[in-house]
Design a protein around this motif. Structure first.
Motif, PDB file in Angstrom:
ATOM      1  N   TRP A  57     -29.733  22.469  -8.169  1.00 55.87           N
ATOM      2  CA  TRP A  57     -28.559  22.398  -7.304  1.00 55.87           C
ATOM      3  C   TRP A  57     -27.845  21.083  -7.580  1.00 55.87           C
ATOM      4  CZ3 TRP A  57     -26.443  26.064  -4.436  1.00 55.87           C
ATOM      5  CH2 TRP A  57     -25.474  25.712  -3.504  1.00 55.87           C
ATOM      6  N   VAL A  58     -26.531  21.125  -7.590  1.00 56.49           N
ATOM      7  CA  VAL A  58     -25.741  19.917  -7.772  1.00 56.49           C
ATOM      8  C   VAL A  58     -25.314  19.442  -6.390  1.00 56.49           C
ATOM      9  CG1 VAL A  58     -23.619  18.927  -8.728  1.00 56.49           C
ATOM     10  CG2 VAL A  58     -24.928  20.598 -10.050  1.00 56.49           C
ATOM     11  N   GLY A  59     -25.719  18.224  -6.061  1.00 56.87           N
ATOM     12  CA  GLY A  59     -25.336  17.631  -4.790  1.00 56.87           C
ATOM     13  C   GLY A  59     -24.301  16.558  -5.031  1.00 56.87           C
ATOM     14  N   SER A  60     -23.341  16.457  -4.125  1.00 58.24           N
ATOM     15  CA  SER A  60     -22.305  15.443  -4.302  1.00 58.24           C
ATOM     16  C   SER A  60     -22.040  14.720  -2.988  1.00 58.24           C
ATOM     17  CB  SER A  60     -21.011  16.075  -4.809  1.00 58.24           C
ATOM     18  OG  SER A  60     -20.531  17.007  -3.852  1.00 58.24           O
ATOM     19  N   TYR A  61     -21.498  13.528  -3.133  1.00 59.97           N
ATOM     20  CA  TYR A  61     -21.117  12.734  -1.963  1.00 59.97           C
ATOM     21  C   TYR A  61     -19.844  11.976  -2.302  1.00 59.97           C
ATOM     22  CZ  TYR A  61     -20.976   9.048   1.508  1.00 59.97           C
ATOM     23  OH  TYR A  61     -20.573   8.195   2.497  1.00 59.97           O
ATOM     24  N   VAL A  62     -18.881  12.040  -1.397  1.00 60.09           N
ATOM     25  CA  VAL A  62     -17.649  11.269  -1.528  1.00 60.09           C
ATOM     26  C   VAL A  62     -17.556  10.403  -0.282  1.00 60.09           C
ATOM     27  CG1 VAL A  62     -15.139  11.338  -1.741  1.00 60.09           C
ATOM     28  CG2 VAL A  62     -16.530  13.111  -2.827  1.00 60.09           C
ATOM     29  N   HIS A  63     -17.434   9.085  -0.497  1.00 60.98           N
ATOM     30  CA  HIS A  63     -17.351   8.159   0.628  1.00 60.98           C
ATOM     31  C   HIS A  63     -16.059   8.408   1.413  1.00 60.98           C
ATOM     32  CE1 HIS A  63     -18.623   4.686   2.854  1.00 60.98           C
ATOM     33  NE2 HIS A  63     -17.468   4.079   2.651  1.00 60.98           N
ATOM     34  N   ALA A  64     -16.072   8.045   2.679  1.00 59.23           N
ATOM     35  CA  ALA A  64     -14.934   8.298   3.570  1.00 59.23           C
ATOM     36  C   ALA A  64     -13.622   7.727   3.042  1.00 59.23           C
ATOM     37  CB  ALA A  64     -15.225   7.727   4.953  1.00 59.23           C
ATOM     38  N   ASN A  65     -13.672   6.617   2.300  1.00 59.52           N
ATOM     39  CA  ASN A  65     -12.439   6.036   1.768  1.00 59.52           C
ATOM     40  C   ASN A  65     -11.920   6.788   0.541  1.00 59.52           C
ATOM     41  OD1 ASN A  65     -14.005   5.184  -0.403  1.00 59.52           O
ATOM     42  ND2 ASN A  65     -13.944   3.027   0.144  1.00 59.52           N
ATOM     43  N   GLY A  66     -12.703   7.727   0.033  1.00 59.56           N
ATOM     44  CA  GLY A  66     -12.279   8.531  -1.112  1.00 59.56           C
ATOM     45  C   GLY A  66     -12.245   7.785  -2.427  1.00 59.56           C
ATOM     46  N   LYS A  67     -12.758   6.556  -2.460  1.00 61.42           N
ATOM     47  CA  LYS A  67     -12.683   5.740  -3.672  1.00 61.42           C
ATOM     48  C   LYS A  67     -13.970   5.736  -4.483  1.00 61.42           C
ATOM     49  CE  LYS A  67      -9.123   2.679  -1.965  1.00 61.42           C
ATOM     50  NZ  LYS A  67      -8.695   1.300  -1.796  1.00 61.42           N
ATOM     51  N   ILE A  68     -15.084   6.070  -3.868  1.00 58.93           N
ATOM     52  CA  ILE A  68     -16.353   6.118  -4.605  1.00 58.93           C
ATOM     53  C   ILE A  68     -17.066   7.426  -4.305  1.00 58.93           C
ATOM     54  CG2 ILE A  68     -16.687   3.628  -4.786  1.00 58.93           C
ATOM     55  CD1 ILE A  68     -18.554   3.778  -2.396  1.00 58.93           C
ATOM     56  N   ALA A  69     -17.781   7.897  -5.304  1.00 55.25           N
ATOM     57  CA  ALA A  69     -18.491   9.168  -5.156  1.00 55.25           C
ATOM     58  C   ALA A  69     -19.623   9.237  -6.167  1.00 55.25           C
ATOM     59  CB  ALA A  69     -17.534  10.327  -5.384  1.00 55.25           C
ATOM     60  N   SER A  70     -20.510  10.181  -5.966  1.00 57.05           N
ATOM     61  CA  SER A  70     -21.559  10.434  -6.951  1.00 57.05           C
ATOM     62  C   SER A  70     -21.924  11.904  -6.934  1.00 57.05           C
ATOM     63  CB  SER A  70     -22.796   9.575  -6.677  1.00 57.05           C
ATOM     64  OG  SER A  70     -23.386   9.972  -5.462  1.00 57.05           O
ATOM     65  N   GLN A  71     -22.548  12.299  -8.013  1.00 55.32           N
ATOM     66  CA  GLN A  71     -22.970  13.679  -8.162  1.00 55.32           C
ATOM     67  C   GLN A  71     -24.338  13.661  -8.848  1.00 55.32           C
ATOM     68  OE1 GLN A  71     -20.498  16.086 -10.791  1.00 55.32           O
ATOM     69  NE2 GLN A  71     -20.168  17.470  -9.073  1.00 55.32           N
ATOM     70  N   VAL A  72     -25.293  14.431  -8.315  1.00 55.16           N
ATOM     71  CA  VAL A  72     -26.617  14.512  -8.915  1.00 55.16           C
ATOM     72  C   VAL A  72     -26.991  15.967  -9.143  1.00 55.16           C
ATOM     73  CG1 VAL A  72     -27.428  12.354  -7.881  1.00 55.16           C
ATOM     74  CG2 VAL A  72     -27.835  14.501  -6.705  1.00 55.16           C
ATOM     75  N   LYS A  73     -27.796  16.170 -10.159  1.00 51.14           N
ATOM     76  CA  LYS A  73     -28.321  17.499 -10.452  1.00 51.14           C
ATOM     77  C   LYS A  73     -29.812  17.438 -10.168  1.00 51.14           C
ATOM     78  CE  LYS A  73     -28.562  20.889 -14.189  1.00 51.14           C
ATOM     79  NZ  LYS A  73     -28.248  21.116 -15.608  1.00 51.14           N
ATOM     80  N   LEU A  74     -30.256  18.136  -9.126  1.00 54.42           N
ATOM     81  CA  LEU A  74     -31.650  18.158  -8.717  1.00 54.42           C
ATOM     82  C   LEU A  74     -32.265  19.470  -9.200  1.00 54.42           C
ATOM     83  CD1 LEU A  74     -33.829  16.648  -7.112  1.00 54.42           C
ATOM     84  CD2 LEU A  74     -33.014  17.832  -5.062  1.00 54.42           C
ATOM     85  N   MET A  75     -33.263  19.365 -10.051  1.00 58.12           N
ATOM     86  CA  MET A  75     -33.854  20.542 -10.676  1.00 58.12           C
ATOM     87  C   MET A  75     -35.099  21.023  -9.925  1.00 58.12           C
ATOM     88  SD  MET A  75     -31.746  21.023 -13.107  1.00 58.12           S
ATOM     89  CE  MET A  75     -32.576  22.280 -14.057  1.00 58.12           C
ATOM     90  N   CYS A  76     -35.361  22.331 -10.028  1.00 51.95           N
ATOM     91  CA  CYS A  76     -36.548  22.941  -9.433  1.00 51.95           C
ATOM     92  C   CYS A  76     -36.961  24.134 -10.289  1.00 51.95           C
ATOM     93  CB  CYS A  76     -36.288  23.353  -7.990  1.00 51.95           C
ATOM     94  SG  CYS A  76     -34.950  24.535  -7.796  1.00 51.95           S
ATOM     95  N   GLU A  77     -38.075  24.752  -9.913  1.00 51.49           N
ATOM     96  CA  GLU A  77     -38.623  25.843 -10.722  1.00 51.49           C
ATOM     97  C   GLU A  77     -37.982  27.197 -10.434  1.00 51.49           C
ATOM     98  OE1 GLU A  77     -42.829  25.880 -10.153  1.00 51.49           O
ATOM     99  OE2 GLU A  77     -43.090  23.888 -10.976  1.00 51.49           O
TER     100      GLU A  77
END
Length: 101
Positions: free
Chosen positions: A40-60
């Motif tokens: 699953w790809v999880g993402s987060y965008v900070h409230a100011n909209g200027k910083i964000a990240s995206q991670v790919k969490l793997m499972c079986e």
């Protein structure tokens, strides 16, 4: 497992912990050959909209990937990555002099 470890070690906590470690290593060894083909790809965008990240969490399995708790974990990890503000996103990006430290 804890009760079994304490029984096996005669109530000695240190021996019980060692017993649990060995049992955990055996379980991990059995799973070492499994592939993590789902995720699953999880993402987060900070409230100011200027910083964000995206991670790919793997499972079986896709069953796990579709689980709400797994998806929330992916989002939480993305939020922590944003908060950590890493300088590098992959091992290849890290200069040798920084790795040597």
């Amino acid at each position: 497992d804890i009760k079994e470890a304490l029984d096996e070690s005669g109530g000695d906590e240190e021996k019980a912990l060692e017993f649990l470690r060995k049992k955990g290593q055996k379980i991990a060894a059995k799973r070492a050959d499994r592939e993590t083909g789902e995720g699953w790809v999880g993402s987060y965008v900070h409230a100011n909209g200027k910083i964000a990240s995206q991670v790919k969490l793997m499972c079986e399995t896709d069953f796990v990937a579709r689980n709400q708790e797994f998806q929330e974990l992916a989002k939480d990890i993305a939020m922590h990555v944003t908060a950590a503000n890493p300088e590098y996103t992959t091992t290849e990006e890290v200069p040798e002099e920084v790795q040597a430290q």
